[in-house]
Scaffold this active site. Structure first.
Site, PDB file in Angstrom:
ATOM      1  N   GLU A  59      93.282  17.175 141.822  1.00  0.00           N
ATOM      2  CA  GLU A  59      94.189  16.294 141.094  1.00  0.00           C
ATOM      3  C   GLU A  59      95.521  16.972 140.801  1.00  0.00           C
ATOM      4  OE1 GLU A  59      92.605  14.827 137.424  1.00  0.00           O
ATOM      5  OE2 GLU A  59      94.415  13.655 136.959  1.00  0.00           O
ATOM      6  N   GLU A 179      97.037   6.223 136.618  1.00  0.00           N
ATOM      7  CA  GLU A 179      95.842   6.791 137.282  1.00  0.00           C
ATOM      8  C   GLU A 179      95.862   6.273 138.718  1.00  0.00           C
ATOM      9  OE1 GLU A 179      93.723   8.984 136.298  1.00  0.00           O
ATOM     10  OE2 GLU A 179      93.600   8.947 134.102  1.00  0.00           O
TER      11      GLU A 179
HETATM   12 ZN    ZN Z   1      93.981  13.621 134.923  1.00  0.00          ZN
END
Ligand code: ZN
Length: 357
Positions: A59, A179
């Protein structure tokens, strides 16, 4: 005690006074914001905190790549300042991120994350007790990021949500957290592995921020071109570069190869750049364990030549980004593959792709 558990005096009282004054576009309508708007972009995680990881992706790397490109695209509009919580792989606490944005006097805050937990698609968050600026920023950002994603592939819209996240609660300016797909869902991960998808997500963020701020101008027109070693008039190499069709990972019918030598003797790809701006450069090469581990690629940028070394032993048969560069307009030899490396093995010149971001 986690930082999200901190008791909060919080900004909501500060925002309440200003809430009635906002008109669309929310930011431009407010006389209190007459100065150059300040945009704070927060790439989630970093350093010792990798965030979620799956399918060969982390990420922290994806959030940084999206955020750096979003910054560059936004700066291309002009009339805006951008600050980031990090521009490299370093550790930043949640408190640092919000304290830094508050102290700088940011006019908006966008935090970029990648989801995990087995779902699919795009969702975004504002604070559970939002001010009108939060809502306006959220409404501007969400559909533009989604549209950017859908310009590349099929993406589920999970909607605009609210949450009591630290970065949403402790910021004193409108704030949204995105997100951007699920790292642990294969179809999502396959999109996140694509350089053109990352650029589209970054462009969506920049467009959403620009719309909220009422920035003049439009996003740069889309531009992308591919130059192959067989493209007429756009590839030059000395007789030391041989042709081969040996590898099935080649782009087109053949590619060029040459021994490394301590002299440049570059093979050049010529590109007609339509306008000054930021462009991502991707290269395509067939890979082989015996090829060069540090093939120098030279990019003729607006501020001089920049060299990026590419490991051609692996990762072949696909477009590989070697970076985003500020380029001047004009038709010229833009990307060169140099033979000047002390690493052993053939250096390969096959194809380049240049895309405006
Ligand atoms: Zn995160």
């Amino acid at each position: 005690m986690s930082s999200s558990d901190r008791p909060h005096l919080r900004r909501r009282t500060l925002l309440a006074a200003a809430a009635g004054a906002l008109v669309a576009p929310a930011f431009a309508g407010s006389p209190a914001h007459a100065a150059v708007p300040k945009v704070y972009i927060d790439p989630g995680h970093g350093g010792t905190d990798p965030g979620a990881g799956a399918n060969g992706l982390q990420e922290k790397n994806l959030t940084l790549a999206i955020s750096l490109q979003a910054r560059d695209i936004l700066l291309g509009y002009g009339g805006v300042e951008v600050r980031m919580s990090r521009t490299s792989d370093i550790t930043r606490s949640l408190a640092y991120r919000t304290d830094d944005a508050n102290a700088w006097g940011a006019n908006l805050f966008v935090s970029v994350h990648i989801n995990s937990g087995g779902g699919t698609g795009f969702e975004s968050y504002r604070y559970t007790a939002p001010g009108s600026g939060d809502i306006a920023l959220h409404n501007a950002l969400h559909p533009r990021v989604l549209a950017g994603m859908r310009s590349i592939g099929s993406v589920t819209d999970r909607g605009q949500k609210s949450a009591n996240f630290h970065v949403l609660r402790e910021t004193t300016m409108p704030a949204v957290l995105t997100e951007n797909l699920f790292i642990d869902t294969l179809a999502d991960a396959n999109l996140l592995k694509r350089a053109d998808f990352i650029t589209a997500v970054a462009r969506g963020h920049a467009q959403g921020i620009a719309a909220y701020l009422g920035l003049g101008g439009t996003t740069p027109p889309a531009y992308s071109t591919i130059v192959d070693n067989a493209t007429a008039g756009r590839f030059t190499a000395s007789g030391n570069w041989s042709s081969s069709a040996y590898s099935s990972q080649r782009y087109g019918t053949e590619y060029r190869f040459a021994d490394p030598v301590l002299a440049s003797d570059s093979a050049w790809f010529k590109v007609n750049i339509p306008a000054a701006g930021n462009y991502r450069v991707d290269v395509w090469y067939p890979a082989d364990p015996g090829y060069n581990s540090a093939a120098p690629h030279v990019v003729a940028t607006a501020s001089g030549n920049q060299t990026v070394h590419v490991d051609q032993r692996s990762g072949g048969g696909a477009w590989r980004s070697i970076g985003t560069f500020n380029l001047a307009a004009g038709d010229r030899d833009l990307v060169g593959v140099s033979r000047w490396t002390s690493a052993p093995g053939y250096v390969i010149a096959d194809a380049v792709r240049v895309t405006r971001v």
